[in-house]
Design a protein around this motif. Structure first.
Motif, short mmCIF file in Angstrom:
data_model
loop_
_atom_site.label_atom_id
_atom_site.label_comp_id
_atom_site.label_asym_id
_atom_site.label_seq_id
_atom_site.Cartn_x
_atom_site.Cartn_y
_atom_site.Cartn_z
N TYR A 1 0.93 -20.28 -40.89
CA TYR A 1 0.40 -22.02 -41.43
C TYR A 1 0.01 -21.28 -43.02
CZ TYR A 1 -0.07 -26.07 -43.75
OH TYR A 1 0.18 -27.14 -45.17
N LEU A 2 -1.03 -20.66 -42.77
CA LEU A 2 -0.96 -20.30 -44.34
C LEU A 2 -0.48 -18.93 -44.93
CD1 LEU A 2 -5.40 -19.72 -42.63
CD2 LEU A 2 -4.81 -21.34 -44.48
N HIS A 3 -0.26 -17.99 -43.86
CA HIS A 3 0.36 -16.91 -44.65
C HIS A 3 1.95 -17.93 -45.44
CE1 HIS A 3 2.84 -13.53 -45.40
NE2 HIS A 3 3.68 -13.79 -44.98
N ASN A 4 2.72 -18.83 -44.49
CA ASN A 4 3.72 -19.49 -45.50
C ASN A 4 2.92 -20.66 -46.67
OD1 ASN A 4 5.13 -18.40 -43.43
ND2 ASN A 4 5.48 -19.92 -42.42
N GLN A 5 1.96 -20.68 -46.49
CA GLN A 5 1.33 -21.98 -48.11
C GLN A 5 1.23 -20.07 -48.51
OE1 GLN A 5 1.31 -24.96 -48.60
NE2 GLN A 5 2.01 -25.06 -46.25
N ARG A 6 0.80 -19.32 -48.25
CA ARG A 6 0.06 -18.30 -49.51
C ARG A 6 1.51 -18.01 -49.80
NH1 ARG A 6 -0.16 -12.29 -49.14
NH2 ARG A 6 -0.61 -11.42 -50.97
N GLU A 7 2.48 -17.50 -49.51
CA GLU A 7 3.97 -17.01 -50.34
C GLU A 7 4.77 -18.27 -50.99
OE1 GLU A 7 4.14 -13.53 -48.97
OE2 GLU A 7 5.40 -14.57 -50.05
N ARG A 8 4.51 -19.63 -50.65
CA ARG A 8 4.65 -20.83 -51.60
C ARG A 8 4.17 -21.20 -52.71
NH1 ARG A 8 3.47 -26.08 -51.91
NH2 ARG A 8 2.28 -26.51 -50.60
N VAL A 9 2.19 -20.90 -52.32
CA VAL A 9 1.76 -21.03 -53.35
C VAL A 9 1.55 -20.14 -54.69
CG1 VAL A 9 -0.74 -21.07 -54.44
CG2 VAL A 9 0.00 -22.43 -52.29
N TYR B 1 0.66 -22.24 -62.39
CA TYR B 1 -0.19 -23.44 -62.46
C TYR B 1 -1.22 -23.72 -63.67
CZ TYR B 1 -1.10 -23.81 -57.47
OH TYR B 1 -0.64 -24.15 -56.40
N HIS B 2 -0.78 -24.61 -64.71
CA HIS B 2 -1.75 -24.56 -65.67
C HIS B 2 -2.87 -24.68 -66.04
CE1 HIS B 2 -2.21 -26.05 -70.08
NE2 HIS B 2 -3.42 -26.90 -69.61
N GLY B 3 -3.59 -24.16 -66.22
CA GLY B 3 -5.34 -23.86 -66.66
C GLY B 3 -5.75 -23.91 -68.33
N GLY B 4 -6.80 -24.22 -67.98
CA GLY B 4 -7.93 -24.19 -69.07
C GLY B 4 -8.40 -25.46 -69.84
N SER B 5 -8.65 -26.31 -70.82
CA SER B 5 -9.20 -27.20 -71.34
C SER B 5 -8.08 -27.98 -71.76
CB SER B 5 -10.45 -27.02 -72.07
OG SER B 5 -11.21 -26.08 -72.02
N THR C 1 -10.10 -28.82 -56.39
CA THR C 1 -10.69 -28.60 -54.73
C THR C 1 -8.48 -27.21 -54.65
OG1 THR C 1 -10.95 -30.46 -54.21
CG2 THR C 1 -9.31 -29.68 -52.79
N ILE C 2 -7.16 -27.99 -55.42
CA ILE C 2 -6.37 -27.41 -55.60
C ILE C 2 -6.27 -26.10 -55.21
CG2 ILE C 2 -3.94 -26.73 -55.81
CD1 ILE C 2 -3.92 -29.54 -56.91
N GLU C 3 -7.46 -25.66 -56.66
CA GLU C 3 -7.47 -24.06 -56.80
C GLU C 3 -7.97 -23.36 -55.51
OE1 GLU C 3 -7.68 -20.23 -58.74
OE2 GLU C 3 -6.36 -21.67 -59.16
N ILE C 4 -9.62 -23.89 -54.94
CA ILE C 4 -9.89 -23.54 -53.60
C ILE C 4 -9.10 -22.98 -52.90
CG2 ILE C 4 -11.59 -24.33 -52.11
CD1 ILE C 4 -12.84 -26.02 -54.35
N ARG D 1 -5.56 -23.10 -53.14
CA ARG D 1 -4.77 -21.33 -53.24
C ARG D 1 -5.83 -19.67 -52.59
NH1 ARG D 1 -3.91 -18.01 -56.78
NH2 ARG D 1 -5.02 -18.58 -58.31
N ARG D 2 -7.21 -19.83 -53.31
CA ARG D 2 -8.22 -18.83 -52.65
C ARG D 2 -8.33 -18.70 -51.62
NH1 ARG D 2 -9.87 -17.32 -59.42
NH2 ARG D 2 -10.89 -15.49 -57.65
#
Length: 187
Positions: free
Chosen positions: A29-37, A42-46, A150-153, A155-156
């Motif tokens: 599952y993690l492998h498949n999610q990694r491929e999807r992610v 992603y937008h980053g910054g303030s 949390t989304i960034e966490i 993903r990483r």
């Protein structure tokens, strides 16, 4: 060996086999999610006019540590396993491996000597989302982490898990693996 002891050993073996199956399924599952992610931008910054919420992260870490990871935790091993869907020792193995692999999971300290989120908070957020299938904003109440963080966490976390454990868990079992698994399960 009496029947009671044999029964208890059978239950323990069945739990371990179920745990191994879940790990293999989770790794896939993690492998498949990694491929999807990796295919999502992603937008980053303030963000202008963005309201900053003081989540009191240090208190969040202290509560998490006190409840599950201290020498005298509020919740015992059975509650830990029920809430995290794994043993504490396995959780700590993953937390240490992910933290060693990616500095993002270490606890930062800013110029004002204010500590950021701990590795326990970050890994707990990822596991809570995986274990319960919750949304990113649902972990804020206990772990004290906002939705975008949390989304960034997550993903990483996916990326680190695949890179650290991929060669061990994301491969087809060979003859030696099958023999070992059958021997461990008494077949």
């Amino acid at each position: 060996m009496d029947n009671t002891t044999r029964f208890i050993l059978d239950i323990m073996n069945a739990e371990e086999e179920e745990h191994q199956t879940r790990m293999r399924m989770s790794a896939t599952y993690l492998h498949n999610q990694r491929e999807r992610v990796n295919s999502i931008s992603y937008h980053g910054g303030s963000t202008m006019n963005h309201r900053v919420i003081d989540r009191n992260r240090e208190e969040g870490h202290a509560r998490l540590y006190r409840d599950y990871f201290s020498n005298t935790p509020s919740y015992r091993d059975t509650e830990f396993r029920r809430k995290f869907r794994m043993r504490e020792s396995f959780f700590m193995r993953i937390e240490k491996a992910v933290t060693a692999h990616d500095n993002y999971f270490t606890q930062p300290t800013d110029a004002m000597e204010i500590r950021g989120m701990s590795s326990l908070q970050k890994v707990t957020a990822a596991f809570r989302m995986l274990a319960y299938g919750t949304t990113a904003d649902a972990v804020d109440d206990y772990v004290r982490i906002g939705e975008s963080t949390t989304i960034e966490i997550l993903r990483r976390f996916f990326k680190s898990i695949v890179e650290v454990f991929g060669s061990e868990y994301l491969r087809c079992p060979n003859t030696e693996d099958v023999s070992r698994l059958l021997a461990e399960n008494g077949q």
